[in-house]
Scaffold this motif. Sequence first.
Motif, mmCIF file in Angstrom:
data_model
loop_
_atom_site.group_PDB
_atom_site.id
_atom_site.type_symbol
_atom_site.label_atom_id
_atom_site.label_comp_id
_atom_site.label_asym_id
_atom_site.label_seq_id
_atom_site.Cartn_x
_atom_site.Cartn_y
_atom_site.Cartn_z
ATOM 1 N N LEU A 8 11.698 17.736 -7.320
ATOM 2 C CA LEU A 8 11.596 17.882 -6.087
ATOM 3 C C LEU A 8 12.797 18.772 -5.442
ATOM 4 O O LEU A 8 12.450 19.693 -4.742
ATOM 5 N N ARG A 9 13.980 18.559 -5.877
ATOM 6 C CA ARG A 9 15.043 19.226 -5.470
ATOM 7 C C ARG A 9 14.941 20.600 -5.869
ATOM 8 O O ARG A 9 15.320 21.578 -5.369
ATOM 9 N N SER A 10 14.675 20.817 -7.321
ATOM 10 C CA SER A 10 14.909 21.899 -7.791
ATOM 11 C C SER A 10 13.801 23.021 -7.289
ATOM 12 O O SER A 10 14.288 24.349 -7.181
ATOM 13 N N HIS A 11 12.898 22.666 -6.782
ATOM 14 C CA HIS A 11 11.685 23.564 -6.090
ATOM 15 C C HIS A 11 12.017 23.699 -4.685
ATOM 16 O O HIS A 11 11.521 24.454 -3.825
ATOM 17 N N GLY A 12 13.033 23.038 -4.050
ATOM 18 C CA GLY A 12 13.435 22.961 -2.660
ATOM 19 C C GLY A 12 12.312 22.560 -1.595
ATOM 20 O O GLY A 12 12.112 22.999 -0.458
ATOM 21 N N PHE A 13 11.548 21.560 -2.127
ATOM 22 C CA PHE A 13 10.436 20.838 -1.437
ATOM 23 C C PHE A 13 11.125 20.220 -0.118
ATOM 24 O O PHE A 13 12.079 19.556 -0.134
ATOM 25 N N ALA B 170 0.812 -1.251 -0.025
ATOM 26 C CA ALA B 170 -0.080 0.130 -0.125
ATOM 27 C C ALA B 170 0.871 1.254 -0.068
ATOM 28 O O ALA B 170 0.484 2.154 -0.686
ATOM 29 N N ALA B 171 1.854 1.336 0.592
ATOM 30 C CA ALA B 171 2.580 2.621 0.990
ATOM 31 C C ALA B 171 3.706 2.900 0.047
ATOM 32 O O ALA B 171 3.657 3.956 -0.572
ATOM 33 N N PRO B 172 4.831 1.956 -0.099
ATOM 34 C CA PRO B 172 6.094 2.485 -0.949
ATOM 35 C C PRO B 172 5.950 3.156 -2.096
ATOM 36 O O PRO B 172 5.037 2.705 -2.959
ATOM 37 N N LEU B 173 6.500 4.547 -2.573
ATOM 38 C CA LEU B 173 6.589 5.032 -3.734
ATOM 39 C C LEU B 173 7.956 5.033 -4.590
ATOM 40 O O LEU B 173 8.870 5.247 -3.461
ATOM 41 N N ILE B 174 8.134 4.653 -5.647
ATOM 42 C CA ILE B 174 9.541 4.898 -6.062
ATOM 43 C C ILE B 174 9.425 5.835 -7.178
ATOM 44 O O ILE B 174 8.612 5.951 -8.295
ATOM 45 N N LEU B 175 10.505 6.688 -7.414
ATOM 46 C CA LEU B 175 10.392 7.894 -7.850
ATOM 47 C C LEU B 175 11.715 7.815 -9.008
ATOM 48 O O LEU B 175 12.726 7.427 -8.647
ATOM 49 N N ALA B 176 11.394 7.942 -10.180
ATOM 50 C CA ALA B 176 12.557 8.371 -11.197
ATOM 51 C C ALA B 176 13.378 9.497 -10.829
ATOM 52 O O ALA B 176 12.975 10.585 -10.164
ATOM 53 N N ASP B 177 14.754 9.475 -11.308
ATOM 54 C CA ASP B 177 15.522 10.360 -10.837
ATOM 55 C C ASP B 177 15.026 11.787 -11.383
ATOM 56 O O ASP B 177 14.980 12.789 -10.839
ATOM 57 N N SER B 178 14.323 11.776 -12.573
ATOM 58 C CA SER B 178 13.826 13.165 -12.979
ATOM 59 C C SER B 178 12.533 13.845 -12.230
ATOM 60 O O SER B 178 12.734 14.941 -11.899
ATOM 61 N N VAL B 179 12.016 12.903 -11.176
ATOM 62 C CA VAL B 179 11.012 13.279 -10.286
ATOM 63 C C VAL B 179 11.971 14.027 -9.120
ATOM 64 O O VAL B 179 11.528 15.031 -8.433
ATOM 65 N N VAL B 180 13.075 13.184 -8.784
ATOM 66 C CA VAL B 180 13.725 13.744 -7.600
ATOM 67 C C VAL B 180 14.136 15.039 -7.964
ATOM 68 O O VAL B 180 14.303 15.754 -6.977
ATOM 69 N N GLN B 181 14.950 15.188 -9.143
ATOM 70 C CA GLN B 181 15.581 16.480 -9.453
ATOM 71 C C GLN B 181 14.350 17.478 -9.302
ATOM 72 O O GLN B 181 14.745 18.739 -8.976
#
Length: 169
Positions: free
Chosen positions: A54-59, A41-52
């Motif tokens: 999130l980082r670029s927006h400083g979330f 139910a819980a874990p989410l797996i993110l592609a590097d593009s999504v990680v970038q």
Amino acid sequence: MGIEIDPFALTRAELRPSQPIPVEWAMGSARPMQVMWTMYAAPLILADSVVQLLRSHGFTGWSLYDVAVRDKQGQPIPGYSGLSITGRCGNIAWERGVEVPRSRPAGIFPVWMGLFFDPESWDGSDFFMPAERGGYVFVVEEVKRALERAKIRNVEFTPLNQFERTWKV
């Protein structure tokens, strides 16, 4: 996820795995999506593009753990990480849900609308989860808009006041 691990502890950042968590891609499109859901139910797996993104927006309110994603033939697929949520709010005030009748093929049945928590209990993170055990992941509107602008698929947003549940507390 082939090894025994608590998926909620991973998502809630209560577990920091010492080695990559195996993830076998089992369902979906011909190619892995930018956001992958697991059979749990819980874990989410993110592609590097999504990680970038999130980082670029400083979330705030999130961290990553290593995963080893394999395709349907067992071949490694690089470029993915597991998402852990470090931000918190207080427990869900289940009793605040609003009972609403819903028409179903078998008749009219109640649902309860809304996920409510004390706003004073929120730590202000962009990604956050209730303090109580569970897998609900909340994001602020800016996260939703950033993901939508980037056309990130395989993720759905429900306003907290529109969340429906079929069980009474």
